[in-house]
Design an enzyme around this catalytic site. Structure first.
Site, PDB file in Angstrom:
ATOM      1  N   CYS A  95       0.811  -1.217   0.000  1.00  0.00           N
ATOM      2  CA  CYS A  95       0.000   0.000   0.000  1.00  0.00           C
ATOM      3  C   CYS A  95       0.853   1.281   0.000  1.00  0.00           C
ATOM      4  O   CYS A  95       1.478   1.575  -1.000  1.00  0.00           O
ATOM      5  CB  CYS A  95      -0.990  -0.050   1.148  1.00  0.00           C
ATOM      6  SG  CYS A  95      -2.444   0.907   0.778  1.00  0.00           S
ATOM      7  N   HIS A 192      -3.732  -5.095   1.811  1.00  0.00           N
ATOM      8  CA  HIS A 192      -3.554  -4.441   3.083  1.00  0.00           C
ATOM      9  C   HIS A 192      -2.682  -5.169   4.106  1.00  0.00           C
ATOM     10  O   HIS A 192      -2.758  -6.394   4.196  1.00  0.00           O
ATOM     11  CB  HIS A 192      -4.967  -4.460   3.629  1.00  0.00           C
ATOM     12  CG  HIS A 192      -5.370  -3.379   4.504  1.00  0.00           C
ATOM     13  ND1 HIS A 192      -5.288  -2.069   4.171  1.00  0.00           N
ATOM     14  CD2 HIS A 192      -5.910  -3.434   5.738  1.00  0.00           C
ATOM     15  CE1 HIS A 192      -5.789  -1.351   5.153  1.00  0.00           C
ATOM     16  NE2 HIS A 192      -6.176  -2.155   6.107  1.00  0.00           N
TER      17      HIS A 192
HETATM   18  N1  GLN Z   1      -1.789   7.038   1.972  1.00  0.00           N
HETATM   19  C1  GLN Z   1      -1.916   6.134   0.848  1.00  0.00           C
HETATM   20  C2  GLN Z   1      -3.247   6.252   0.122  1.00  0.00           C
HETATM   21  O1  GLN Z   1      -4.252   6.585   0.718  1.00  0.00           O
HETATM   22  C3  GLN Z   1      -1.686   4.721   1.305  1.00  0.00           C
HETATM   23  C4  GLN Z   1      -2.731   4.227   2.268  1.00  0.00           C
HETATM   24  C5  GLN Z   1      -2.423   2.899   2.871  1.00  0.00           C
HETATM   25  O2  GLN Z   1      -1.263   2.550   3.108  1.00  0.00           O
HETATM   26  N2  GLN Z   1      -3.451   2.156   3.155  1.00  0.00           N
HETATM   27  O3  GLN Z   1      -3.314   5.978  -1.064  1.00  0.00           O
END
Ligand code: GLN
Length: 238
Positions: A95, A192
């Site tokens: 992510c 995730h």
């Molecule tokens: N901040 C990033 C986004 O919203 C990654 C989010 C996350 O790691 N879940 O795209």
């Protein structure tokens, strides 16, 4: 593998990139290695510490926009991860950590430079992608379908020198069509947090990349297999 035959695993910046139980990926790798009799050393490197350059596997977790931007700046300034990748280390990124590997990403409305280790860039999508994520993985990797849960605002656009990890049959992933990316021994996914718990075959792929072994003795993955079948049936029926 390092010269002492111990698989060394670095978890990058748990103080910044650990929003979603990302420690699980380190625990799963260590456990699956130990069950094969492969010795493992795990190291947590905080964002105020220099990045070791000789580890076998580096893990980069998810995070909110602010910590993600700070992590990118520190990793670029440190340069250690770049050196490790140039020497053939394995990287598994989730992510926010995945977005960091590309050329650029957006956080809190501002564009930041990424590490430029993989040929993609991320921008913001019209909606936040939240929910089940899954689809068939690139057949060259020889893995069962990806399943996971995603929660991100970014969208990722792959360039020609990187391959999607999977095609999307459920969820959004990169852009609604493809999910994640890989090249060489670098692999990133929007699945995730402790993504390896739902995709233990990816954990074994990382261990094979790190050790150079073509195969590893099989483990009992009944629960992960059942969960995959259940989630795929549920999302197909939805
Ligand atoms: N901040 C990033 C986004 O919203 C990654 C989010 C996350 O790691 N879940 O795209």
């Amino acid at each position: 593998m390092s010269s002492d035959s111990i698989i060394s695993i670095v978890w990058i910046y748990p103080d910044l990139l650990s929003t979603y139980g990302d420690r699980g990926n380190m625990l799963i790798l260590a456990r699956r290695a130990a069950l094969r009799g492969l010795p493992v050393r795990t190291v947590e490197v905080r964002s105020d510490q220099p990045m070791p350059t000789t580890a076998d596997i580096y893990l980069v977790g998810g995070g909110e926009d602010g910590p993600q931007a700070l992590a990118a700046q520190r990793l670029i300034a440190d340069g250690g991860l770049h050196r490790a990748v140039a020497q053939g280390s394995v990287v598994f990124a989730v992510c926010a950590g995945y977005q960091l590997l590309g050329g650029s990403f957006f956080a809190k409305g501002t564009q930041y430079a990424g590490l430029d280790l993989l040929d993609f860039r991320s921008d913001r999508g019209p909606t936040r992608a939240v929910g089940e994520l899954g689809g068939p993985i690139d057949p060259r990797l020889g893995l069962p379908p990806l399943t996971g849960f995603e929660n991100h605002g970014g969208r990722t656009h792959l360039g020609p020198s990187v391959s999607p990890l999977a095609r999307v049959s459920t969820g959004i992933g990169n852009d609604g069509a493809t999910e994640g990316a890989w090249r060489g021994k670098l692999l990133g996914t929007y699945s995730h947090g402790p993504a390896l718990s739902r995709n233990p075959a990816i954990a074994d792929l990382l261990l094979r990349w790190a050790t150079g072994y073509d195969t590893l003795p099989p483990l009992d993955d009944t629960w992960a297999d059942r969960l995959r079948a259940e989630r795929m049936a549920a999302t197909a029926a939805a």
